[in-house]
Design a protein around this motif. Structure first.
Motif, PDB file in Angstrom:
ATOM      1  N   PRO A 116      73.526  94.839  20.581  1.00 51.65           N
ATOM      2  CA  PRO A 116      74.128  93.532  20.251  1.00 51.65           C
ATOM      3  C   PRO A 116      74.444  93.427  18.778  1.00 51.65           C
ATOM      4  O   PRO A 116      73.771  94.009  17.920  1.00 51.65           O
ATOM      5  N   GLY A 117      75.513  92.666  18.488  1.00 50.11           N
ATOM      6  CA  GLY A 117      75.914  92.443  17.108  1.00 50.11           C
ATOM      7  C   GLY A 117      75.152  91.290  16.484  1.00 50.11           C
ATOM      8  O   GLY A 117      74.365  90.601  17.128  1.00 50.11           O
ATOM      9  N   GLY A 118      75.402  91.074  15.221  1.00 52.97           N
ATOM     10  CA  GLY A 118      74.671  90.032  14.484  1.00 52.97           C
ATOM     11  C   GLY A 118      75.299  88.662  14.612  1.00 52.97           C
ATOM     12  O   GLY A 118      75.657  88.038  13.621  1.00 52.97           O
ATOM     13  N   GLU A 119      75.504  88.174  15.819  1.00 54.08           N
ATOM     14  CA  GLU A 119      76.110  86.860  16.010  1.00 54.08           C
ATOM     15  C   GLU A 119      75.043  85.756  15.889  1.00 54.08           C
ATOM     16  O   GLU A 119      73.894  85.922  16.292  1.00 54.08           O
ATOM     17  N   ALA A 163      83.797  98.063  22.181  1.00 55.54           N
ATOM     18  CA  ALA A 163      83.109  96.794  22.372  1.00 55.54           C
ATOM     19  C   ALA A 163      82.486  96.729  23.761  1.00 55.54           C
ATOM     20  O   ALA A 163      82.938  97.380  24.697  1.00 55.54           O
ATOM     21  N   CYS A 164      81.404  95.947  23.885  1.00 51.82           N
ATOM     22  CA  CYS A 164      80.734  95.818  25.177  1.00 51.82           C
ATOM     23  C   CYS A 164      80.019  94.472  25.210  1.00 51.82           C
ATOM     24  O   CYS A 164      79.965  93.750  24.209  1.00 51.82           O
ATOM     25  N   LEU A 165      79.502  94.137  26.353  1.00 52.77           N
ATOM     26  CA  LEU A 165      78.752  92.901  26.542  1.00 52.77           C
ATOM     27  C   LEU A 165      77.300  93.233  26.895  1.00 52.77           C
ATOM     28  O   LEU A 165      77.048  94.103  27.733  1.00 52.77           O
ATOM     29  N   VAL A 166      76.367  92.570  26.235  1.00 50.99           N
ATOM     30  CA  VAL A 166      74.948  92.784  26.489  1.00 50.99           C
ATOM     31  C   VAL A 166      74.396  91.515  27.132  1.00 50.99           C
ATOM     32  O   VAL A 166      74.539  90.421  26.570  1.00 50.99           O
ATOM     33  N   PRO A 167      73.769  91.626  28.313  1.00 50.91           N
ATOM     34  CA  PRO A 167      73.127  90.429  28.878  1.00 50.91           C
ATOM     35  C   PRO A 167      72.064  89.900  27.926  1.00 50.91           C
ATOM     36  O   PRO A 167      71.455  90.644  27.151  1.00 50.91           O
ATOM     37  N   CYS A 168      71.831  88.611  27.983  1.00 47.85           N
ATOM     38  CA  CYS A 168      70.838  88.012  27.091  1.00 47.85           C
ATOM     39  C   CYS A 168      69.459  88.598  27.386  1.00 47.85           C
ATOM     40  O   CYS A 168      69.118  88.888  28.533  1.00 47.85           O
ATOM     41  N   PRO A 169      68.623  88.782  26.348  1.00 48.53           N
ATOM     42  CA  PRO A 169      67.269  89.309  26.573  1.00 48.53           C
ATOM     43  C   PRO A 169      66.482  88.391  27.505  1.00 48.53           C
ATOM     44  O   PRO A 169      66.613  87.164  27.461  1.00 48.53           O
ATOM     45  N   ARG A 170      65.656  88.997  28.358  1.00 45.04           N
ATOM     46  CA  ARG A 170      64.820  88.218  29.284  1.00 45.04           C
ATOM     47  C   ARG A 170      63.367  88.592  29.054  1.00 45.04           C
ATOM     48  O   ARG A 170      62.999  89.767  29.195  1.00 45.04           O
ATOM     49  N   ASP A 171      62.578  87.608  28.677  1.00 46.61           N
ATOM     50  CA  ASP A 171      61.172  87.879  28.382  1.00 46.61           C
ATOM     51  C   ASP A 171      60.405  88.124  29.678  1.00 46.61           C
ATOM     52  O   ASP A 171      60.836  87.758  30.774  1.00 46.61           O
ATOM     53  N   CYS A 172      59.242  88.729  29.474  1.00 44.10           N
ATOM     54  CA  CYS A 172      58.361  88.976  30.615  1.00 44.10           C
ATOM     55  C   CYS A 172      57.798  87.642  31.119  1.00 44.10           C
ATOM     56  O   CYS A 172      57.416  86.773  30.334  1.00 44.10           O
ATOM     57  N   VAL A 173      57.763  87.463  32.429  1.00 43.70           N
ATOM     58  CA  VAL A 173      57.209  86.254  33.055  1.00 43.70           C
ATOM     59  C   VAL A 173      55.976  86.656  33.869  1.00 43.70           C
ATOM     60  O   VAL A 173      56.064  87.575  34.699  1.00 43.70           O
ATOM     61  N   VAL A 174      54.801  85.995  33.585  1.00 44.26           N
ATOM     62  CA  VAL A 174      53.560  86.313  34.292  1.00 44.26           C
ATOM     63  C   VAL A 174      53.060  85.064  35.011  1.00 44.26           C
ATOM     64  O   VAL A 174      53.416  83.927  34.686  1.00 44.26           O
ATOM     65  N   SER A 175      52.224  85.299  35.993  1.00 45.65           N
ATOM     66  CA  SER A 175      51.625  84.184  36.741  1.00 45.65           C
ATOM     67  C   SER A 175      50.424  83.615  35.976  1.00 45.65           C
ATOM     68  O   SER A 175      50.033  84.147  34.940  1.00 45.65           O
TER      69      SER A 175
END
Length: 1539
Positions: A116-119, A163-175
């Motif tokens: 990802p770029g520095g947006e 150029a490319c598209l990077v999905p937004c980061p997704r944090d780990c989800v725990v119970s």
């Protein structure tokens, strides 16, 4: 005083030194400032690098302009800029030549992950990023890396970012955490814990998962002293090394040794006493290994083992195989260098060496290393190698022009027509030959033996071209002349009274073509009384004998002339009587007056036959009646005369000739050979002959005497003798290579072939071409693959741990349990003879296992029979197969053995299901024409055998899956691996016109006109066919050409005038004025119909002669005059002042005085009335006219000539010819009609191999080449010269490692154990989203199995004790050496505890070792190259070879090498001192930091000196003496390390 002097002297010295130092620092700063100003005022500027020029390869140079400029922008002299900083103006470069195009190519890696770029701002769904990839320039020969600038000359560098598209980061989800676990009872301290699970793992760089477990101590009451509650655990230690039994254990301990018995022939396994035994290459030693077992209390103390005894006592010993490393032989000698010739430094050779296996690895011994090694050949002797041969295209001579090749493009039926001519196509052979360079002679030597075309670089010469085949034309001759006089054959020596009358015609247009000839040009008729000369008589005036009238004589003037009309001496006519006088009569006044004889009429027949003879007549008329007493008029019969004419027979004779023979050698004529530029060599003069015979027009051959010898054609003539052209063929090519790899013994015979090419066909009687141009033979001495096999011998008995080891161990007194058994494995040849192990490893696959686990049942164990075979499967997919076993011995009576859940006696498995499903994969292929057997459609265009349109098929690959969804071979679903679907490529249809109609008659019957022919539309074009020419409203196209009609084809013929008829009713004297008539008819002047009467309409009506005219019959005694003569001619330039006259004579004088009528008349020459001018008139050029059998090529355009009178009337051409007007010279010229040539393509090549060996996405390609470019309005070449189709999706098999298992303690509760993982064969389709599914391991049997760790030591902490982790720690590298130690998790360094398999290396070695020439091990642990050489890496990242960098002797060479950074000791010293020089400025013009430091230090020293001087100074400043002036000191560093 002394003390004062002692103080003053140092004071003065310090003061002087301080001033000197100040002056020195000031001088240095001023100098630096001047240098700075000068350096900042003038700078170097450079232009762009030019093109690389020079020799091919690394010997090229490129240049650029370098100039010195002022900061204000103007150019200055070079001396004003710093010469040390002058940029280079020339540098070495790689000159790319044509033959490099096939040697190098760009190789790009796959796109990396999207960074990802520095947006700024929050990410919603995705953010923009950048993907990168690398590109390197590869040499195709060995896939090695070369300098990138080489490929940049051939093709631009591929883009390295996108150029490319990077999905937004997704944090780990725990119970959420679970509830805390329960604490144990009692007073012992225990732990309780809680856990949580991962709901969604982190993706795309999201935050990692937090800790999933938590634990804490339970709060318990303290136990009373001595009454603590403890738990006990069996702690097992690690297994020890495998060892042989001790000497005292020889009763059962030992090893299994392969003993080849002489009696049985089978190796047996025996136990040998003692530990000293001879080691055999194939022996397997079986020993034992043990491990400690302790009972550990919860407080960590060891207690007696009986407190931990349970039902299942953990195993403390087991049988094992003594580890033995693989042993290999010494390396063989290096093979010869693969390059026997030198291509320069771009393509080094390689050499290899091998080693064999002396003994295989046993147990956990080291596996065998690589058995083959390859390296680049040393450059030591490369200069002695001959240069490699080069290759070049060659061609044969052009073959004969063939019109059918061109016409077949539009209409394949044209080739059936004979006599085709005009534009066509000719072909030739194109082949590749080898050219070697003779170093001593410095010249190229060509070897004409053909080689494979792939060696020749660059485009091949054209194998076909347009040509023109001349169209044959017939000989055109003129009309026959009139028959000549009767002449003897030889006027000089003529004997007899026999002669010939002849007529001639001449050739108007010579014939064209090999068999064309002209007809005879002379015909003759035998005649009597031939005469060479004759007297030509001109009449004089009539002289009467008496008086003015009456009888007299006319004096004749005679001239001797030959038959050509030329005057000759009189003696030549001496044999003929010479007439001198002729009787005549002048009428008297009363006599009857008769006119002169008219001209003889045309002959009634052109020749005489039995039924018809030619005759002609003449007449005269009565002009005046006689008076009384005068001479009376003759009777009417006397007024006419008749005579025979054309009395020769109608049969005529001529010489007939046969065609000329071919030119043959004449022994009497020989000339030296000469060569012409056209390539046709003439080898002297030969002779041609023909037959000549006399022909009669009606009956064929007659005796030669009937034809005149003077006109006899020649029977022989000299000719140009063309040199014999022998057939020239190339030598046979090399035999195609037989396979170098061995072939199976049952393989079909492999054949090799060779060919040769005809360069020049035989001609002019040269040696003919050989019949054999292709030869084939079976390959000899093909190595047959050796047949080796592993022979496995009987397994030994089960070897257990020796009794001495088992003694004292609770529960292990019985000799039973798990052990090992070994067997011998030998390598046998095809003849069952013993062979080396290396051969079987190479030809028979991996060695079968030497050791396997076995079981000796204990007395309490359940024993069974071996499993039976599985039952047969049915074709039903739901069916199962089973196998059985049964209890044996005492086990049948034990109750525990009857428990089938624990000891099953029947096993059931599902049968394999042969049901498969297919799914389409990839896109449809192009429509492939020619795949079916259907006939081509009408209008289909074909190039050779390549169809371009019509019915075809398109293919789509399929993926085949079994019932469980696993990918299988596509042949299970389809025989071809494709879905086929019919398709159609529409055929283009050209505009079709009819054939030309016949020419219309000429529009003019006299002179020039126009004739027309036309074509009409038959079919309109569609599907991109060739368009029609411009059509008129009737859909027709016309062609008009000028034509000419002879104006005198028909003429008027008149008969003599009738006698003058007087009206007798009004005139009794029957004299005076009257009327006379004559007959007028139109006759043909053509040769075939000369004199025949034709309708009057064919003759020119404007020129019809009068049929009636007035006449006068003079009365007696009247003056009688003759008819008017012809008008005199007017001059060519009409002038009214010039007159034309006509006259008549007085035939009888008048009796009375009545005057005679006028005897002359005049009239002026008036233009277009009685005076005309003539000129030639030219028509325009016609269109280019082709032969009837030609459609294009060379033709003729013509224009016509006519004679036009000044009043605009076209007249006969003789009027212009008589006036000898100048004729235009060029009446016809060659022209060219362009041929319509469709693009000609080669046949499709065979389909290439698939780009992937398995999986989806593979492509196959086939191509074709342009043989002949389109010309004219022909169909252009298609854009698609290659076709692609997807490959059938074949399954990809590979090994996959499973997860590590929990720590297995083999019976213990804590301590040391093993972690294991499985290796599974899986199948996938090689796509990005492929899911691998497990299959049978046999499907991966042929795949290489990489060295993979499948088990690791592990430990399980005992309850109550402290649990530690053990990790390897390392120091930093120093000269490729570092310290490695094991550290416990509490920070204490320990010995043991860390797994030896994961121990890092203490000494860094390059692996593999750096054995390449000019290579060494760098600090990074990889092989690099010394200075002056650049690394050429393999695809696996290892060094392949070191290549010399061209031009590195120049220190400015811009070549990046590892050696520049990592060269040993010398490069270190260079790096230390390379910055030492008194250069106060950086390259950007700023002062360096050390200048500021020196200035600051100097200022501090000066301040210190001033302060010290002030303290010590007791005198005033005026007493200080000025120190003597010193020369400035200049410091410089010469680079010497000893300074």
């Amino acid at each position: 005083m002394l003390l004062q002097q002692n103080w003053v002297s140092p004071h003065w010295a310090w003061q002087s030194l301080g001033k000197s130092f100040l002056l020195f620092v000031f001088f240095m700063l001023q100098t630096a400032d001047l240098e700075a100003r000068r350096g900042h005022q003038f700078v170097w500027k450079t232009g762009h690098w030019g093109r690389c020029v020079g020799d091919c390869g690394s010997g090229g140079t490129r240049s650029r302009a370098v100039w010195c400029t002022h900061t204000e922008g103007w150019t200055s002299h070079h001396a004003n800029c710093d010469q040390k900083e002058k940029p280079e103006s020339q540098r070495r470069c790689f000159k790319v030549c044509d033959w490099h195009l096939e040697l190098f190519e760009w190789e790009v890696s796959g796109w990396g992950t999207c960074v990802p770029g520095g947006e700024a701002g929050a990410c919603v769904t995705a953010q923009h990023g950048l993907q990168r990839r690398s590109a390197r320039c590869l040499q195709k020969l060995n896939r090695s890396t070369v300098a990138s600038e080489i490929c940049e000359h051939l093709a631009p560098r591929p883009p390295l970012e996108q150029a490319c598209l990077v999905p937004c980061p997704r944090d780990c989800v725990v119970s959420d955490f679970s509830a805390w676990s329960q604490c144990g009872g009692g007073c012992t301290r225990t732990m309780r814990h809680r856990t949580r699970a991962v709901v969604a793992p982190p993706l795309y760089g999201g935050a990692p998962c937090p800790n999933l477990t938590e634990s804490r101590l339970c709060e318990m009451a303290a136990c009373p002293l001595g009454e603590e509650e403890h738990t006990y655990s069996l702690k097992v230690g690690p297994w020890g090394e495998c060892r042989l039994p001790h000497h005292e254990d020889v009763s059962m301990a030992g090893r299994a040794v392969l003993d080849f018995g002489a009696d049985s022939g089978e190796p047996s396994v025996s136990w040998l006493e003692g530990r000293k035994a001879h080691h055999h290459a194939r022996e397997v030693q079986v020993g034992y290994q043990s491990r400690p077992v302790r009972c550990v209390r919860s407080d960590g103390k060891n207690v007696v083992l009986s407190l931990c005894v349970q039902d299942a006592i953990p195993l403390t010993f087991k049988s094992c195989v003594i580890a033995k490393d693989c042993e290999t032989s010494e390396w063989s000698a290096w093979s010869a260098c693969s390059q026997t010739c030198s291509w320069g430094e771009l393509a080094p050779g390689f050499r290899s060496r091998r080693r064999g296996v002396q003994s295989v690895a046993v147990g956990t011994g080291k596996l065998c290393p690589e058995l083959e090694e390859r390296e680049a050949c040393s450059t030591g002797g490369r200069e002695l190698l001959q240069p490699c041969p080069r290759f070049s295209w060659r061609t044969s001579e052009w073959k004969a022009c063939q019109v059918s090749l061109l016409l077949d493009q539009q209409d394949p039926r044209h080739h059936k027509h004979a006599g085709l001519c005009g534009g066509g196509i000719q072909t030739r052979e194109v082949y590749c030959v080898q050219i070697t360079v003779e170093v001593e002679m410095h010249r190229l030597k060509e070897v004409s033996r053909p080689v494979d075309g792939k060696f020749c670089l660059g485009p091949a010469p054209s194998a076909s071209q347009l040509c023109n085949l001349p169209c044959p034309s017939e000989c055109e001759v003129s009309a026959w002349s009139v028959w000549g006089p009767c002449l003897p054959e030889n006027c000089q020596d003529h004997q007899g009274r026999r002669g010939f009358r002849m007529r001639q015609r001449h050739v108007i247009m010579d014939p064209v073509g090999p068999s064309a000839g002209c007809p005879h040009l002379v015909e003759s008729i035998p005649c009597e009384d031939p005469a060479c000369y004759e007297w030509i008589i001109s009449e004089g005036i009539c002289v009467t004998d008496h008086g003015e009238c009456g009888l007299g004589n006319r004096i004749l003037k005679t001239v001797c002339k030959n038959k050509k009309g030329e005057e000759v001496p009189h003696h030549l006519c001496s044999e003929y009587p010479r007439p001198e006088v002729m009787a005549c009569e002048i009428p008297c006044a009363t006599d009857c007056v008769i006119s002169e004889w008219s001209q003889w009429s045309p002959c009634s027949h052109s020749c005489s036959s039995k039924n018809a003879e030619g005759s002609q007549s003449r007449s005269r008329s009565i002009l005046a009646l006689p008076a009384e007493g005068g001479k009376a008029c003759p009777p009417d019969r006397v007024l006419q005369e008749h005579r025979a004419c054309n009395d020769h027979p109608c049969v005529h004779f001529y010489w007939e000739t046969s065609p000329w023979s071919s030119c043959s050698e004449d022994a009497l004529v020989a000339l030296n050979t000469t060569f012409s530029w056209s390539g046709e060599a003439t080898c002297g003069v030969g002779i041609q002959t023909r037959k000549v015979s006399c022909m009669k027009s009606s009956s064929g051959h007659v005796t030669p005497k009937r034809c005149p010898d003077s006109t006899r054609p020649e029977t022989a003539r000299p000719c140009v003798l063309l040199c014999k052209k022998d057939c020239i063929v190339t030598p046979f090519s090399e035999w195609t290579r037989c396979p170098t790899t061995c072939q199976p013994g049952n393989a079909t015979a492999v054949k090799q072939s060779r060919y040769r090419i005809i360069i020049q066909d035989a001609a002019n009687g040269g040696h003919a071409c050989p019949d054999t141009l292709y030869e084939e033979r079976e390959c000899e001495d093909i190595p047959i693959c050796p047949v080796y096999r592993w022979k496995t011998h009987r397994w030994s008995h089960c070897i257990l741990v020796p009794d001495s080891v088992r003694q004292g161990v609770l529960g292990y007194n019985e000799a039973c349990g798990h052990g090992l058994q070994s067997r011998a494995v030998t390598c046998l040849s095809e003849t069952n003879e013993s062979a080396d192990v290396t051969e079987c490893l190479r030809w028979a696959g991996p060695m079968p296992p030497l050791v396997q686990e076995c079981l000796v049942p204990c007395k309490d164990d359940c024993t069974f029979t071996p499993w039976s075979k599985f039952t047969a499967c049915s074709f039903d997919c739901e069916s199962t197969k089973t196998r059985r076993r049964s209890l044996t011995g005492r086990s049948r009576k034990r109750d525990k053995c009857q428990n089938t859940e624990v000891y099953p006696q029947v096993e059931t498995e599902l049968c394999p299901c042969e049901v498969f499903t297919s799914q389409p994969h990839g896109n449809w292929s192009d429509c492939i024409i020619g795949g079916g057997k259907s006939e081509p459609q009408s209008g289909m265009r074909s190039h050779g055998d390549t169809k371009e349109c019509g019915e075809g098929i398109r293919l789509r690959a399929i993926a085949c899956y079994d019932k469980t969804g696993r990918l299988v071979d596509p042949s299970h679903c389809s025989s071809s691996g494709y879905i086929e679907e019919s398709c159609t490529v529409p055929c283009p249809f050209d505009c079709k016109l009819s054939d030309w109609s016949t020419w219309t008659p000429c529009s003019s019957s006299c002179g020039t006109g126009v004739k027309v022919r036309s074509k009409w539309l038959k079919e309109k074009p569609y599907n991109g066919g060739r368009p029609c020419p411009k059509l008129d409203l009737k859909n027709q196209v016309y062609e008009a050409v000028p034509c000419y009609t002879e104006c005198n084809q028909y003429s008027w013929v008149v008969e003599p005038w009738s006698p003058c008829k007087i009206n007798s009713e009004q005139n009794s004297l029957h004299c005076g004025e009257g009327i006379q008539t004559r007959k007028v008819r139109c006759v043909s002047t053509a040769e075939d119909h000369r004199g025949e009467t034709v309708p009057n309409a064919l003759c020119n009506q404007a020129e019809i002669p009068d049929e009636v005219q007035k006449c006068s019959l003079y009365c007696p005694s009247e003056c009688a005059v003759s008819d008017w003569g012809q008008w005199s001619t007017c001059p060519q330039v009409c002038d009214p002042n010039v007159v034309q006259t006509r006259t008549r004579q007085v035939l009888r004088s008048s009796v009375n005085t009545k005057p005679c009528p006028e005897d002359s008349q005049v009239k002026p020459c008036i233009l277009n009335q009685n005076c005309f001018q003539y000129q030639y008139n030219l028509t325009d050029w016609s269109t280019c006219q082709l032969s009837e059998n030609a459609t294009c090529g060379r033709g003729v355009r013509r224009r016509l000539l006519s004679c036009v009178r000044s009043d605009g009337r076209t007249v006969s051409a003789r009027h212009c010819q008589q006036r000898r007007l100048e004729k235009p010279t060029e009446m016809s010229s060659e022209c060219l009609v362009g041929c319509v040539v469709d693009c000609r393509l080669s046949a499709w090549s065979a389909w290439s191999q698939c780009s992937q060996t398995c999986g989806a996405g593979g492509q196959m390609v086939r191509g074709r080449a342009v043989l002949l470019q389109a010309a004219g309005e022909g169909r252009p070449c298609p854009a698609q010269l290659a076709q692609h189709r997807s490959c059938p999706v074949k399954p990809c098999y590979g090994w996959r490692l499973g997860p590590w298992s929990p720590c297995r303690l083999q019976g213990g509760q804590c301590g040391d154990g093993l972690q294991v993982r499985n290796l599974t064969c899986v199948v996938h389709d090689a796509s990005v989203s492929a899911t691998a599914k497990p299959v049978e391991n046999a499907l991966c049997a042929e795949l290489p199995l990489k060295e993979t760790v499948l088990q690791l030591p592990c430990s399980v902490p005992c309850p109550g004790g402290k649990c530690y982790d053990y990790l390897w720690k390392t120091s930093l590298w120093r000269d490729n050496v570092r310290t490695v130690w094991c550290q416990r998790s509490d920070g204490i360094n320990v010995t043991g505890g860390c797994a030896l398999q994961t121990k890092p290396a203490e000494v860094r070695h390059c692996s593999p070792a750096c054995r390449k020439p000019f290579s060494y091990c760098t600090q990074r642990g990889v092989c690099g190259c010394e200075r002056g050489y650049t690394e050429i890496m393999r695809s696996n990242g290892f060094l392949d070879y070191c290549m010399k960098v061209p031009g590195l002797e120049d220190k400015k060479a811009d070549v990046k090498t590892i050696a520049g950074k990592n060269k040993p000791v010398n490069s270190k010293m260079h790096d230390i001192f390379k910055g030492w020089s008194i250069q106060p400025f950086n390259p950007d013009g700023k002062l360096k930091m050390w200048v500021y430091g020196v200035s600051a230090s100097g200022f501090l020293i000066i301040a210190f000196l001033i302060f010290t001087s002030f303290l010590m100074c007791k005198k005033s400043k005026q007493h200080q003496s000025t120190p003597p002036q010193q020369k400035p000191l200049t410091l410089a560093y010469d680079g010497d390390i000893d300074m």
